[in-house]
Design a protein around this motif. Structure first.
Motif, short mmCIF file in Angstrom:
data_model
loop_
_atom_site.label_atom_id
_atom_site.label_comp_id
_atom_site.label_asym_id
_atom_site.label_seq_id
_atom_site.Cartn_x
_atom_site.Cartn_y
_atom_site.Cartn_z
N LEU A 26 -10.65 23.88 -22.47
CA LEU A 26 -10.99 23.31 -23.77
C LEU A 26 -11.32 24.38 -24.80
CD1 LEU A 26 -13.14 20.29 -22.57
CD2 LEU A 26 -10.71 20.31 -23.22
N MET A 29 -8.13 25.72 -26.24
CA MET A 29 -7.18 24.72 -26.73
C MET A 29 -6.61 25.06 -28.11
SD MET A 29 -5.85 21.97 -25.42
CE MET A 29 -7.05 21.65 -24.16
N THR A 32 -3.78 27.35 -27.66
CA THR A 32 -2.65 26.80 -26.91
C THR A 32 -1.87 25.77 -27.72
OG1 THR A 32 -3.83 27.17 -24.83
CG2 THR A 32 -1.98 25.63 -24.78
N VAL A 39 -12.10 22.71 -31.48
CA VAL A 39 -12.60 21.98 -30.31
C VAL A 39 -14.08 22.31 -30.15
CG1 VAL A 39 -12.49 21.73 -27.80
CG2 VAL A 39 -10.38 21.95 -29.12
N GLU A 55 -12.31 16.95 -30.76
CA GLU A 55 -11.07 17.68 -31.04
C GLU A 55 -10.60 17.33 -32.44
OE1 GLU A 55 -8.03 17.86 -27.87
OE2 GLU A 55 -6.72 16.91 -29.36
N ASP A 140 3.05 19.06 -28.13
CA ASP A 140 1.96 19.58 -27.30
C ASP A 140 2.50 20.13 -25.98
OD1 ASP A 140 0.04 18.95 -29.18
OD2 ASP A 140 -0.87 17.33 -28.01
N ILE A 144 2.20 23.96 -24.57
CA ILE A 144 1.62 24.29 -23.26
C ILE A 144 2.63 25.08 -22.44
CG2 ILE A 144 0.79 23.31 -21.08
CD1 ILE A 144 -0.24 20.92 -22.93
#
Length: 153
Positions: A26, A29, A32, A39, A55, A140, A144
């Protein structure tokens, strides 16, 4: 009134453990996922059932902040996150499936269900939003994949 679901899959050239670490980091994040601008982790300890965070994302030119919490978790395999906002309950389910010895297929399923009488935003999202949600999930998953594949080089 029932909800609607959108599911998107993406194969990533990285083992499940590396993908899991990227999905559940987290504090990382924002680095990423390009759509995430902030966050704020609300609970101490490792990622698992009960973990909560806020978020902030940029979507359709606007920022929105949602509080989310983990309701199910099997490390390196699956987790479920829930949120409630604007008369809707959102459930995001992440499933990781090994794909050979050094790849992972990730499936993210997003479901939105009205918690009461849906407002105009909820009705519009139900009618027109599936394509936008599918596109956001795919983005997303691409972010990732880029992160975990780059880390493996």
């Amino acid at each position: 009134m029932t909800g609607s679901s959108v599911a998107v899959e993406r194969r990533m050239a990285a083992p499940p453990q590396r993908v899991w670490e990227a999905l559940t980091n987290l504090k990382g994040m924002e680095r990423t996922l390009k759509g995430v601008t902030k966050v704020e982790v609300l609970t101490p300890g490792p990622f698992g059932v009960g973990t909560r965070w806020r978020e902030t994302r940029r979507m359709m030119g606007k920022e929105a902040t949602e509080e989310m919490w983990v309701t199910a978790c099997t490390p390196a395999q699956r987790y479920v996150v829930e949120a409630e906002s604007h008369g809707m309950r959102y459930v995001s389910e992440w499933d990781l499936r090994p794909d050979g010895s050094s790849a992972t297929t990730v499936r993210m399923t997003f479901t939105g269900t009205p918690t009461g009488r849906p407002n105009l935003l909820a009705r519009l999202l139900g009618r027109f939003g599936a394509g936008a949600v599918r596109k956001a999930i795919a983005k997303d998953l691409d972010d990732i994949a880029a992160s975990v594949e780059r880390a493996g080089v």
